[in-house]
Design an enzyme around this catalytic site. Structure first.
Site, PDB file in Angstrom:
ATOM      1  N   HIS A  16       0.841  -1.212   0.000  1.00 11.12           N
ATOM      2  CA  HIS A  16       0.000   0.000   0.000  1.00 11.12           C
ATOM      3  C   HIS A  16       0.874   1.260   0.000  1.00 11.12           C
ATOM      4  O   HIS A  16       0.567   2.235  -0.680  1.00 11.12           O
ATOM      5  CB  HIS A  16      -0.868   0.058   1.267  1.00 11.12           C
ATOM      6  CG  HIS A  16      -1.878  -1.030   1.389  1.00 11.12           C
ATOM      7  ND1 HIS A  16      -1.786  -2.019   2.329  1.00 11.12           N
ATOM      8  CD2 HIS A  16      -3.021  -1.267   0.689  1.00 11.12           C
ATOM      9  CE1 HIS A  16      -2.836  -2.824   2.215  1.00 11.12           C
ATOM     10  NE2 HIS A  16      -3.585  -2.395   1.232  1.00 11.12           N
ATOM     11  N   GLN A  67      -8.347  -6.383 -10.931  1.00  9.20           N
ATOM     12  CA  GLN A  67      -9.033  -5.227 -10.343  1.00  9.20           C
ATOM     13  C   GLN A  67      -8.587  -3.937 -11.035  1.00  9.20           C
ATOM     14  O   GLN A  67      -9.414  -3.082 -11.392  1.00  9.20           O
ATOM     15  CB  GLN A  67      -8.739  -5.158  -8.842  1.00  9.20           C
ATOM     16  CG  GLN A  67      -9.171  -3.851  -8.200  1.00  9.20           C
ATOM     17  CD  GLN A  67      -9.050  -3.875  -6.697  1.00  9.20           C
ATOM     18  OE1 GLN A  67      -9.895  -4.433  -6.015  1.00  9.20           O
ATOM     19  NE2 GLN A  67      -8.002  -3.257  -6.157  1.00  9.20           N
TER      20      GLN A  67
HETATM   21  O1  PAF Z   1      -7.881  -3.388  -3.367  1.00  7.94           O
HETATM   22  C1  PAF Z   1      -8.572  -3.052  -2.379  1.00  7.94           C
HETATM   23  O2  PAF Z   1      -8.086  -2.899  -1.260  1.00  7.94           O
HETATM   24  C2  PAF Z   1     -10.071  -2.830  -2.564  1.00  7.94           C
HETATM   25  O3  PAF Z   1     -10.594  -3.710  -3.490  1.00  7.94           O
HETATM   26  C3  PAF Z   1     -10.430  -1.373  -2.918  1.00  7.94           C
HETATM   27  C4  PAF Z   1      -9.859  -0.967  -4.260  1.00  7.94           C
HETATM   28  C5  PAF Z   1      -9.926  -0.441  -1.826  1.00  7.94           C
HETATM   29  C6  PAF Z   1     -11.944  -1.220  -2.997  1.00  7.94           C
HETATM   30  O4  PAF Z   1     -12.558  -1.539  -1.793  1.00  7.94           O
END
Ligand code: PAF
Length: 279
Positions: free
Chosen positions: A37, A153
């Site tokens: 992150h 995603q």
């Molecule tokens: O990747 C994630 O942590 C989640 O899928 C996100 C993009 C924050 C959406 O809730």
């Protein structure tokens, strides 16, 4: 760092920055932050003047049988990490703020979400695209950053932004790995020592496949089998391993265009994802 939990507070701060013609980089997260992150935060800082991070464990992207209730949370630690990394606004909304009880509008991407994770998690991406679209409307960032561990995603969000003309540019950053090679994930904390050791087969076999591809191997069957066999030997429970087009996520028989070798497997109850780019 400004820590807020209501839409009005976010909008007020964003408007103030806009008046100063500052650009905004956004990193949506579900918290329990790790270096993966934080690499997104660093990229946002390279691209914009002010960084906004959201921490919200979005219930609509979890199937009723999944780990929503036990999903790891540690807001105090997340807040400290964001502060240390130069985040300017931390948005930490409640469920009541994000969803009214009679919420009935969904954002659904209908092509890419049928592949890979969409097969075993059929409602997952609808929850992701809906919450990310909502967050984009709330934060109105210039750029938003996503990790390539969740390659599908990222692609789905790029498609949503293109199809719905949302004025944000989507940037993706490479997978960040633990020193032993395991792709960083908030869910790694669920793994026992033994499961974690066995899960290392994912990165190891992906590296092997990448190496073979570099030597000229182009057959999807051969490359996929390396991962399949490694997961079998490590007694993992394979959800899927597929070689797909990096643009459409359609399965490929040969690597003759930019491709994604993607795997999802359970070690104990924990489902892990990993992938590698080929071509
Ligand atoms: O990747 C994630 O942590 C989640 O899928 C996100 C993009 C924050 C959406 O809730």
């Amino acid at each position: 760092m400004n820590v807020v939990s209501t839409l009005e507070q976010v909008r007020e701060q964003i408007a103030a920055w806009r008046r100063q013609t500052l650009t905004i980089g956004f990193v949506p997260t579900m918290g329990y932050l790790h270096e993966g992150h934080l690499s997104l935060v660093d990229e946002a800082a390279r691209q914009a003047d002010r960084i906004v991070v959201s921490i919200y464990v979005n219930p609509t992207q979890f199937d009723p049988t999944e780990d929503l209730d036990v999903y790891p949370r540690d807001f105090d630690r997340d807040e400290r990490l964001c502060r240390e990394r130069g985040v300017a606004l931390l948005f930490y909304p409640s469920n009541e703020t994000m969803y009214t009880p009679d919420h009935s509008t969904w954002v659904q991407e209908e092509s890419l979400t049928g592949a890979l994770c969409g097969q075993s998690r059929p409602t997952h991406f609808r929850g992701v695209t809906t919450v990310v679209a909502k967050l984009f409307h709330i934060v109105q960032p210039d750029v938003a950053v996503f990790g390539r561990k969740d390659a599908q995603q990222a692609l789905v969000i790029q498609r949503m932004v293109r199809d719905l003309n949302i004025p944000v540019s989507i940037c993706t950053v490479p997978i960040v790995r633990e020193p032993d090679g395991l792709a960083m994930s908030s869910r790694n904390r669920y793994l026992t020592g033994d499961q974690r050791q066995r899960a290392l087969c994912l990165n190891r076999s992906l590296r092997e496949a990448v190496g073979l591809h570099a030597q000229g191997e182009r057959s999807a069957k051969c490359l996929v089998n390396i991962i399949r066999e490694a997961v079998r030997q490590a007694e993992g429970n394979l959800d899927y391993v597929e070689l797909v087009s990096r643009e459409t996520l359609h399965p490929l028989e040969m690597v003759n265009e930019p491709a994604l070798l993607a795997v999802a497997a359970h070690f104990g109850p924990t489902r892990l994802l990993d992938n590698a780019d080929l071509g």
